[in-house]
Design a protein around this motif. Structure first.
Motif, PDB file in Angstrom:
ATOM      1  N   GLU A 102       0.757   3.422  19.056  1.00 15.52           N
ATOM      2  CA  GLU A 102       0.013   2.161  19.079  1.00 15.52           C
ATOM      3  C   GLU A 102      -0.012   1.483  17.712  1.00 15.52           C
ATOM      4  N   GLY A 103      -0.067   2.276  16.631  1.00 17.34           N
ATOM      5  CA  GLY A 103      -0.164   1.686  15.302  1.00 17.34           C
ATOM      6  C   GLY A 103       1.151   1.221  14.730  1.00 17.34           C
ATOM      7  N   TRP A 104       2.240   1.915  15.045  1.00 19.78           N
ATOM      8  CA  TRP A 104       3.543   1.600  14.468  1.00 19.78           C
ATOM      9  C   TRP A 104       4.412   0.786  15.422  1.00 19.78           C
ATOM     10  N   TYR A 105       4.377   1.178  16.699  1.00 19.96           N
ATOM     11  CA  TYR A 105       5.245   0.516  17.678  1.00 19.96           C
ATOM     12  C   TYR A 105       4.525  -0.512  18.544  1.00 19.96           C
ATOM     13  N   GLY A 106       3.205  -0.512  18.525  1.00 19.96           N
ATOM     14  CA  GLY A 106       2.472  -1.457  19.348  1.00 19.96           C
ATOM     15  C   GLY A 106       2.597  -1.183  20.833  1.00 19.96           C
ATOM     16  N   VAL A 107       2.768   0.095  21.183  1.00 18.42           N
ATOM     17  CA  VAL A 107       2.908   0.497  22.584  1.00 18.42           C
ATOM     18  C   VAL A 107       1.708   1.343  22.966  1.00 18.42           C
ATOM     19  N   LYS A 108       1.011   0.951  24.013  1.00 21.33           N
ATOM     20  CA  LYS A 108      -0.165   1.690  24.452  1.00 21.33           C
ATOM     21  C   LYS A 108       0.199   3.129  24.787  1.00 21.33           C
ATOM     22  N   PHE A 109      -0.636   4.049  24.307  1.00 21.85           N
ATOM     23  CA  PHE A 109      -0.411   5.469  24.590  1.00 21.85           C
ATOM     24  C   PHE A 109      -1.179   5.823  25.864  1.00 21.85           C
ATOM     25  N   ASP A 110      -0.657   5.350  26.991  1.00 16.32           N
ATOM     26  CA  ASP A 110      -1.311   5.646  28.259  1.00 16.32           C
ATOM     27  C   ASP A 110      -0.288   6.190  29.243  1.00 16.32           C
ATOM     28  N   LYS A 111      -0.751   7.052  30.121  1.00 13.24           N
ATOM     29  CA  LYS A 111       0.091   7.664  31.147  1.00 13.24           C
ATOM     30  C   LYS A 111       1.396   8.219  30.556  1.00 13.24           C
ATOM     31  N   PRO A 112       1.295   9.081  29.545  1.00 15.21           N
ATOM     32  CA  PRO A 112       2.517   9.562  28.886  1.00 15.21           C
ATOM     33  C   PRO A 112       3.441  10.347  29.812  1.00 15.21           C
ATOM     34  N   LEU A 113       2.889  11.078  30.769  1.00 15.09           N
ATOM     35  CA  LEU A 113       3.744  11.845  31.674  1.00 15.09           C
ATOM     36  C   LEU A 113       4.547  10.918  32.573  1.00 15.09           C
ATOM     37  N   ALA A 114       3.876   9.930  33.155  1.00 14.92           N
ATOM     38  CA  ALA A 114       4.578   8.990  34.034  1.00 14.92           C
ATOM     39  C   ALA A 114       5.624   8.202  33.256  1.00 14.92           C
ATOM     40  N   ARG A 115       5.277   7.788  32.039  1.00 12.46           N
ATOM     41  CA  ARG A 115       6.244   7.060  31.213  1.00 12.46           C
ATOM     42  C   ARG A 115       7.466   7.930  30.915  1.00 12.46           C
ATOM     43  N   THR A 116       7.227   9.177  30.576  1.00 10.55           N
ATOM     44  CA  THR A 116       8.336  10.074  30.259  1.00 10.55           C
ATOM     45  C   THR A 116       9.239  10.267  31.469  1.00 10.55           C
ATOM     46  N   ARG A 117       8.650  10.470  32.629  1.00 10.73           N
ATOM     47  CA  ARG A 117       9.451  10.675  33.838  1.00 10.73           C
ATOM     48  C   ARG A 117      10.330   9.456  34.120  1.00 10.73           C
ATOM     49  N   GLU A 118       9.742   8.262  34.083  1.00  8.11           N
ATOM     50  CA  GLU A 118      10.518   7.050  34.340  1.00  8.11           C
ATOM     51  C   GLU A 118      11.608   6.867  33.277  1.00  8.11           C
ATOM     52  N   TYR A 119      11.243   7.121  32.029  1.00  2.98           N
ATOM     53  CA  TYR A 119      12.192   6.962  30.916  1.00  2.98           C
ATOM     54  C   TYR A 119      13.415   7.859  31.133  1.00  2.98           C
ATOM     55  N   VAL A 120      13.166   9.122  31.464  1.00  2.46           N
ATOM     56  CA  VAL A 120      14.259  10.067  31.685  1.00  2.46           C
ATOM     57  C   VAL A 120      15.116   9.629  32.865  1.00  2.46           C
TER      58      VAL A 120
END
Length: 349
Positions: A102-120
């Motif tokens: 959030e501080g460096w990339y401006g991306v909310k740190f929410d639902k990290p598992l779901a984000r990782t699954r979709e990203y992969v």
């Protein structure tokens, strides 16, 4: 059990030494060389440089941060590095932490598992070189109602399947990693606690996907320091351990602190965090138990390191990544060679 090395972050004042370490690891037969990124050096640039200066050793990102790049860009980078290196690239991914995301990339740190699954899923789909379309909660490709259309990757990777690793610490992340990845990048691993803190969760994920642990790479990073005085060697890593256990993430979201607690250091982890967040870094380092450092590092003479390597192999580690410590290049190279000697003594190489 294979051996790897981790160069950590570039730009920390040891850049020339890091290249020499990577080249010596290549000569000695180490399997993979990992590089990290946080909010300084980026991993792909470092890996391209190391790969150009080595001949055989694999190069891997530990990690490329998910909030830093769109998944299609990561697929492009992975395909390019695999092509340039002749099939020597390994893709390691991770969500980083809330402060960096959030501080460096401006991306909310929410639902990290779901984000990782979709990203992969998107990365893997892009690297098949099929036309890319995806309809998920976090990414939709192409964007609806606009000029975008499904397009495909034009670069041909050296391999059809580039090994994909995920940096995982928490139980749910470890389980998902077992389900969707080819390997797990672990930190602060204790051979005595590895099954309860990591492997049982990874196995659950593999079983969910109808898979076994065969072919899955359990890849922890452990600092290595060579010498006779184990207590003095442990002191070298006190600031490093205090930084992660005390200062990474936030008070409520520090995955390393939670890991230390799961290893039985609840009281100590709280004290380290309290002191670190209060600005008392020296006090936080002093509060790190020597036993915690010893359990998660390789310290001492070659014979002792060999015994600890055997324990990691018996616990289920398949690639043991070493971070050779030393105040000079000669000391780091000596530690690197000691790793090979210890593995040979243990019958692991």
């Amino acid at each position: 059990m294979r051996l790897g090395i981790n160069l950590g972050y570039w730009g920390a004042g040891m850049d020339g030494d890091n290249l020499a370490v990577a080249q010596e690891a290549d000569r000695l037969g180490y399997d993979v060389c990992w590089a990290a990124e946080a909010y300084g050096s980026d991993a792909p640039t470092v890996l391209a440089w190391v790969a150009a200066k080595t001949e055989r050793i694999d190069v891997g990102s530990a990690i490329m941060q998910i909030p830093a790049r769109q998944p299609a860009m990561t697929a492009m980078t992975a395909a390019t590095l695999d092509s340039l290196t002749g099939g020597r690239f390994r893709l390691g991914l991770g969500v980083s932490g809330p402060q960096v995301s959030e501080g460096w990339y401006g991306v909310k740190f929410d639902k990290p598992l779901a984000r990782t699954r979709e990203y992969v899923e998107i990365v893997r789909k892009a690297m098949t070189r099929e036309r890319l379309s995806y309809d998920g909660e976090h990414w939709t490709l192409p964007l609806p109602g606009g000029p975008g259309k499904p397009i495909k990757l034009t670069v041909h990777p050296e391999r059809e399947h580039i090994p994909l690793y995920i940096a995982a610490i928490g139980p749910k992340n470890l389980e998902q990693t077992g389900e969707i990845a080819d390997g797990a990048l672990l930190i602060f691993p204790s051979a005595a606690h590895l099954d309860e803190t990591a492997l049982r969760h990874i196995r659950a994920g593999r079983e969910k996907a109808g898979l076994t642990m065969d072919g899955f790479d359990v890849c922890p990073t452990v600092p290595l320091a060579l010498g006779e005085d184990v207590d003095a060697l442990a002191d070298v890593f006190r600031p490093y351990t205090a930084l992660y256990v005390g200062g990474m993430g936030s008070r409520k979201q520090n995955f390393y602190n939670q890991l230390a607690q799961r290893m039985g250091y609840e009281k100590e982890a709280a004290e380290i965090q309290d002191k670190y967040l209060a600005g008392d870094k020296a006090g936080a380092a002093a509060a790190v138990p020597q036993s915690l450092i010893d359990q998660t590092s390789l310290l001492g003479p070659v014979e002792r390191i060999a015994e600890r390597m055997t324990a990691y192999a018996e616990a289920g580690v398949t690639t043991l990544t070493l971070a050779p410590a030393g105040f000079t290049l000669d000391e780091r190279l000596a530690a690197l060679r000691a790793g090979v000697e210890a593995a040979e003594r243990a019958g692991l190489a």
